[in-house]
Enzyme design. Structure first.
Site, PDB file in Angstrom:
ATOM      1  N   LYS A 142      96.532  -1.414  -0.113  1.00 55.85           N
ATOM      2  CA  LYS A 142      97.010  -2.740  -0.524  1.00 55.85           C
ATOM      3  C   LYS A 142      95.867  -3.741  -0.452  1.00 55.85           C
ATOM      4  O   LYS A 142      95.262  -3.926   0.610  1.00 55.85           O
ATOM      5  CB  LYS A 142      98.099  -3.176   0.449  1.00 55.85           C
ATOM      6  CG  LYS A 142      99.449  -3.358  -0.187  1.00 55.85           C
ATOM      7  CD  LYS A 142     100.401  -3.805   0.885  1.00 55.85           C
ATOM      8  CE  LYS A 142     101.671  -4.314   0.318  1.00 55.85           C
ATOM      9  NZ  LYS A 142     102.523  -4.874   1.355  1.00 55.85           N
TER      10      LYS A 142
HETATM   11  C1  E4P Z   1     105.533  -5.860   0.500  1.00 54.15           C
HETATM   12  O1  E4P Z   1     104.690  -5.237  -0.112  1.00 54.15           O
HETATM   13  C2  E4P Z   1     105.330  -7.235   0.985  1.00 54.15           C
HETATM   14  O2  E4P Z   1     104.300  -7.277   1.921  1.00 54.15           O
HETATM   15  C3  E4P Z   1     106.620  -7.761   1.551  1.00 54.15           C
HETATM   16  O3  E4P Z   1     107.646  -7.482   0.629  1.00 54.15           O
HETATM   17  C4  E4P Z   1     106.588  -9.240   1.896  1.00 54.15           C
HETATM   18  O4  E4P Z   1     107.888  -9.654   2.221  1.00 54.15           O
HETATM   19  P1  E4P Z   1     108.202 -11.059   2.925  1.00 54.15           P
HETATM   20  O5  E4P Z   1     107.917 -12.140   1.943  1.00 54.15           O
HETATM   21  O6  E4P Z   1     109.659 -10.973   3.263  1.00 54.15           O
HETATM   22  O7  E4P Z   1     107.314 -11.144   4.134  1.00 54.15           O
END
Ligand code: E4P
Length: 299
Positions: free
Chosen positions: A93
């Protein structure tokens, strides 16, 4: 649509895997912190990650922590070399833009995506908040882009002066359709009061109203996914959308209607997808009506 679970919690991942519908996992530094706090040192972090990778036969996203392109690439290669051999399912990521201030470089993320993609390391481009960022990530070769639905809804609500917690709880669906109706109602009033020529660009209040309840024309997190899907399809990019930062089952449904390839969903929202009052009521009625003679045929 593929379903990923948006958690680093091993119990949640194992349970979601047991349902037979799980295609992958996404983590981020905040989710790792939460999972490690909850697990109270049962496993080392390394073993925890290994266990996640072994549990799921699908992509598992692990995020880098650095912000400069070469450092991100180094971290990505370290993560990939260390963990991909376990089950061949590591995805790295990379934030689309790591700049935290005005004068910082806005292209470090994209440069890292390009380098990693060219070397065959799959990238999930994260923190995507606008369609143009997704376009850049696709051009750089990202395998996945993750638009953050919930955070865009939060942002639009913030701009409207609403506070999460006080005005709406985290899992509340943002009714952008209602916002649009209100905006259109006021716009029509202004246009009829002042005449169309006057309101376009010459009237600050109208222009403020035009910008109210949207983020540069994006009216909600779901709308963000819709826009990105259109752009990627227009140019036949292979990049897949992972709808992320999901807060409600209704958002998941809308992303499926749009054709997002993947949604990464918090554990409790996956459960919410299965629940309907009339299903439970119907189940209760069927259960009460089973006659012994029928039951005996099933033995
Ligand atoms: C996933 O890849 C993201 O990091 C995650 O969905 C972020 O979610 P949030 O906005 O609830 O922290």
């Amino acid at each position: 649509m593929d379903i990923f679970v948006d958690t680093a919690d091993l119990d949640e991942i194992k349970e979601a895997e047991s349902w037979g519908i799980l295609n992958g996992v996404t983590t981020n530094p905040s989710l790792i912190k939460k999972a490690v706090d909850n697990a109270e040192g049962e496993l080392s972090l390394e073993d925890h990650i290994i266990e996640i990778l072994r549990t799921v036969d699908g992509p598992v996203s692990l995020e880098v922590t650095e912000i400069e392109h070469e450092n991100m690439v180094n971290e990505a290669e370290t993560l990939y070399d260390r963990f991909d051999d376990i089950n061949g399912n590591v995805v790295i990521k990379i934030p689309v833009n790591t700049a935290m201030g005005k004068d910082e470089d806005n292209f470090e993320g994209v440069k890292a995506i390009k380098t990693l993609s060219e070397s065959g390391i799959p990238v999930n481009c994260t923190l995507v908040m606008k369609p143009n960022q997704a376009l850049m990530a696709a051009k750089a070769g990202a395998e996945y882009v993750s638009p953050f639905l919930g955070r865009i809804d939060d942002y639009i609500r913030d701009q409207m002066g609403l506070t999460r917690g006080d005005d709406y709880p985290k899992g509340t669906y943002y009714p952008s359709e209602l916002t649009e109706m209100i905006r259109n109602f006021h716009m029509r009033r202004r246009i009829s009061e002042q005449g169309p020529e006057q309101v376009v660009y010459k009237d600050k209040e109208t222009m403020d109203l035009f910008a109210w309840g949207n983020d540069d024309g994006i009216v909600s997190g779901v709308d963000l996914v819709w826009s990105i899907k259109n752009i990627l399809d227009n140019y036949s990019y292979k990049t897949e959308i992972i709808a992320a930062s999901i807060r409600t089952a209704r958002q998941v449904r809308q992303c499926a209607e749009i054709g997002a390839e993947i949604a990464t969903i918090p554990f409790d929202v996956i459960e919410e997808m299965m629940v309907h009052y009339k299903t439970s009521e119907g189940m209760k009625a069927f259960d009460e009506d089973v006659i012994p003679e029928y039951k005996s045929l099933l033995k």
